[in-house]
Design an enzyme around this catalytic site. Structure first.
Site, PDB file in Angstrom:
ATOM      1  N   LYS A  66       0.807  -1.230   0.000  1.00 38.41           N
ATOM      2  CA  LYS A  66       0.000   0.000   0.000  1.00 38.41           C
ATOM      3  C   LYS A  66       0.840   1.279   0.000  1.00 38.41           C
ATOM      4  O   LYS A  66       0.462   2.259  -0.630  1.00 38.41           O
ATOM      5  CB  LYS A  66      -0.953   0.014   1.199  1.00 38.41           C
ATOM      6  N   ASP A 102     -10.093   3.204   2.175  1.00 42.95           N
ATOM      7  CA  ASP A 102     -10.269   2.518   3.467  1.00 42.95           C
ATOM      8  C   ASP A 102     -11.007   3.387   4.492  1.00 42.95           C
ATOM      9  O   ASP A 102     -11.981   2.940   5.102  1.00 42.95           O
ATOM     10  CB  ASP A 102      -8.916   2.106   4.048  1.00 42.95           C
TER      11      ASP A 102
END
Ligand code: ATR
Length: 273
Positions: A66, A102
């Protein structure tokens, strides 16, 4: 030709994104495929070239890529830049665009239950990647944030990030305190409970009207959530965050709303949630 999507990471076998997105594609009749591609960190540069050559239209990014993927992207959104991590990539005219869904996904999972974070006292337990995404999303929403972490310095740094974005955040050590009675929302973001461990803090004195969230969804109920539930608190596990972060990816990839119900149904079957 079918649209092509994937999740990249290492390990990636346990990712539920393929089942979730494929159920969504089927539900709306979208001609798209979704693959699971194992990408060790040291092969990322090469694999991105391959993904582009193979005409992937976008992909999700999971551990441990990420943060590492950012230097390979042509642009990233302000939220992804603040968080320092990307979980969704869209390919447009050969340029790679990075998003982070997220934190916003978590906020949407709250909204879907009718919980608005504006003006609320929110305690975040943990200060890792997931906590960061959520804290950044909360920063712009007038929430009063408290971040508690085993390593206090990481909590302090994250609170500083929230302040730099115009939000309000305090920090402290991961321990019991007046936050228990004051919080209106408690978010458990650490990995404690994934292997059935008990949580190091007793929740005695917890505000009975606080919503208590745990980002873990396997097991469906951690010891932490079970204890909160035993006090009569409303609880939620991390499955909805997974669904809503995926649904936000649909907005970027396809410009349409994702079929949440069908995606949840597919995940419920697999996880027993
Ligand atoms: P993620 O991206 O899933 O948030 P991470 O970035 O590795 O994962 O963060 C893990 C979080 O869980 C951290 O807040 C970590 O605390 P430290 O910063 O002190 O390491 C927390 N954590 C993990 N195991 C823990 C434990 N046994 N006790 C307390 N906190 C723990």
């Amino acid at each position: 030709m079918s649209l092509k999507y994937a999740v990249i990471g290492d390990p990636v076998e346990k990712s539920l994104s393929p089942e979730m997105h494929k159920a969504g594609f089927r539900a709306v009749g979208l001609d798209a495929v979704y693959h699971r591609i194992q990408v060790p960190a040291e092969e990322l540069a090469q694999k991105i070239i391959t993904l582009k050559k193979d005409h992937y239209d976008g992909w999700n990014v999971t551990y441990p890529l990420k943060e590492r993927i950012i230097p390979f992207l042509n642009r990233i959104t302000p939220a992804a830049s603040s968080i320092g991590a990307v979980n969704t990539v869209k390919v447009t005219d050969d340029a790679l665009e990075g998003h982070n869904t997220d934190g916003e996904g978590f906020i949407e999972s709250l909204s879907a239950r009718g919980f608005s974070v504006a003006g609320k006292k929110v305690t975040i337990l943990g200060a890792g990647g997931a906590a960061k995404a959520i804290a950044v999303a909360l920063a712009g929403r007038q929430a009063e944030i408290l971040i508690l972490n085993r390593t206090e310095d990481k909590a302090r740094q994250l609170a500083g990030k929230v302040s730099s974005l115009g939000g309000t955040a305090g920090w402290g050590k991961l321990e019991a305190g007046s936050w228990l009675e004051n919080s209106e929302l408690v978010i458990q973001t650490t990995s404690i409970g994934m292997r059935g461990e008990s949580f190091p803090i007793k929740l005695q004195g917890l505000n009975p009207s606080a919503l208590v969230a745990d980002l873990i969804y396997r097991p469906a109920e951690t010891a932490f959530l079970a204890e909160a539930g035993s006090f009569g608190n409303k609880t939620m596990n991390g499955l909805d965050m997974l669904i809503y972060q995926g649904a936000l990816a649909w907005k970027y990839w396809f410009g349409i709303s994702a079929p949440i119900l069908e995606m949840r149904k597919a995940l419920s079957v697999i996880t027993g949630n």
